[in-house]
Every structure is written in C-alpha cells, then in structure tokens.
Design an enzyme around this catalytic site. Structure first.
Site, mmCIF file in Angstrom:
data_model
loop_
_atom_site.group_PDB
_atom_site.id
_atom_site.type_symbol
_atom_site.label_atom_id
_atom_site.label_comp_id
_atom_site.label_asym_id
_atom_site.label_seq_id
_atom_site.Cartn_x
_atom_site.Cartn_y
_atom_site.Cartn_z
ATOM 1 N N HIS A 1 22.672 -17.127 -1.734
ATOM 2 C CA HIS A 1 21.575 -18.001 -1.330
ATOM 3 C C HIS A 1 20.926 -17.516 -0.037
ATOM 4 O O HIS A 1 19.706 -17.482 0.077
ATOM 5 C CB HIS A 1 22.104 -19.422 -1.158
ATOM 6 C CG HIS A 1 21.089 -20.475 -1.400
ATOM 7 N ND1 HIS A 1 21.429 -21.682 -1.968
ATOM 8 C CD2 HIS A 1 19.766 -20.550 -1.170
ATOM 9 C CE1 HIS A 1 20.356 -22.447 -2.071
ATOM 10 N NE2 HIS A 1 19.340 -21.768 -1.595
ATOM 11 N N TYR B 1 22.788 -27.996 -3.122
ATOM 12 C CA TYR B 1 21.817 -29.034 -3.451
ATOM 13 C C TYR B 1 22.563 -30.340 -3.666
ATOM 14 O O TYR B 1 23.087 -30.616 -4.721
ATOM 15 C CB TYR B 1 21.004 -28.676 -4.688
ATOM 16 C CG TYR B 1 20.187 -27.412 -4.593
ATOM 17 C CD1 TYR B 1 19.886 -26.832 -3.364
ATOM 18 C CD2 TYR B 1 19.721 -26.791 -5.731
ATOM 19 C CE1 TYR B 1 19.133 -25.672 -3.288
ATOM 20 C CE2 TYR B 1 18.963 -25.635 -5.668
ATOM 21 C CZ TYR B 1 18.682 -25.072 -4.447
ATOM 22 O OH TYR B 1 17.930 -23.927 -4.384
#
Length: 161
Positions: free
Chosen positions: A124, A56
């Site tokens: 992820h 992110y």
C-alpha cells in the site's frame, strides 16, 4: 462492459475496477445493504475487479467484500488487497512492510475475505525502513505457498500466471 487481459497470461478484468474503500471507511456514514447492492450491480454490468485493503476500516472493508463473495461465484471476481501498515488496537500506527507483518497481513486478509488465494496483493505504501528486497522476498514466499496468485513481469506489465 469491455474486458482486458492483464498482460499476456494474466486474468481478464474489467477496465473499470471498483475501489471499495468508501463503502466502509473514509467518506462519511456507510450503509452495508447499499454497498452490497452496488457490488452486485457492478458485477451485473460486467465489472469484476474489486480493490480493498486491510486498513480500510481497519478490516471492515475486507469483511464487507467477504459477505459479497459468499453470494457470488468466486471465479467471477478478481480481488486486489494491500498490506504495508502496522495496526494496533484497530488504529493505523505506521508503515510496516517487514516480512513478518506481510505474512500476518496476508493470512488475516485471506481469513477475512474467506478466500484461498489473493489475486493481486501489493504494498500500500513504501516502508522506508524495510529494504524492498525483503518485502519482495516475503511476497514471493506467499506466492510459493499458494496464498497469492503468481505474478511475473511481462513487457513491463504485471501479469498473473
């Protein structure tokens, strides 16, 4: 806000977690001061479960969460972060759940977040090239080293010891 225990021996978390990605990535312009106000308000309302990831930003979101963590008692917040990508020159260049990358990502996340232990650490995205046994083995090494909170399967749920 009500609280729930993650399985029999897990931490107590708010059932409404706060995904922090949009505070520094993906949805347009960001405002760090506003994001910090949101994080503080979430904690005031009884929330304690923050989700971030090294991709992110990349990295910017964990750095933002770190600034928040310096302002609140660590024991009041459960931190979830993720690994599983190769980042080259600040760009995501593919999946990478190799043990070497998992160790690198964990150490870097701990440093960016300014914490000693990650409460929840997970993959992820699945890396189709790396056997899952190697990925899980590397994660177990991080638990043994005290970098990630221990986890076990209890009645089909992930719980932290």
């Amino acid at each position: 806000m009500p609280q729930r225990r993650l399985a029999e021996n897990g931490p107590v978390v708010s059932p409404l977690g706060l995904g922090c990605m949009g505070m520094s990535h993906a949805y347009g312009p960001t405002d760090e001061s506003e994001s910090l106000r949101v994080l503080h308000r979430y904690l005031e309302l009884g929330g304690n479960f923050l989700d971030t990831a090294e991709i992110y930003g990349p990295y910017k979101n964990e750095e933002l969460v770190s600034r928040f963590l310096r302002e609140v008692p660590r024991e009041r917040v459960i931190i979830a972060t993720k690994f599983g990508f190769r980042i080259t020159d600040g760009k995501i260049t593919g999946a990478d759940s190799s043990p070497a990358n998992i160790r690198r990502a964990c150490d870097a996340s701990l440093k960016r977040l300014g914490i000693d232990t990650i409460d929840l650490y997970y993959q992820h995205r699945v890396d189709p090239i790396v056997p899952i046994e190697e990925t899980v083995g590397a994660m177990a090494e991080l638990v043994a080293a005290g970098k990630v909170s221990p986890a076990r399967i209890d009645d089909g749920l992930l719980s932290l010891a």
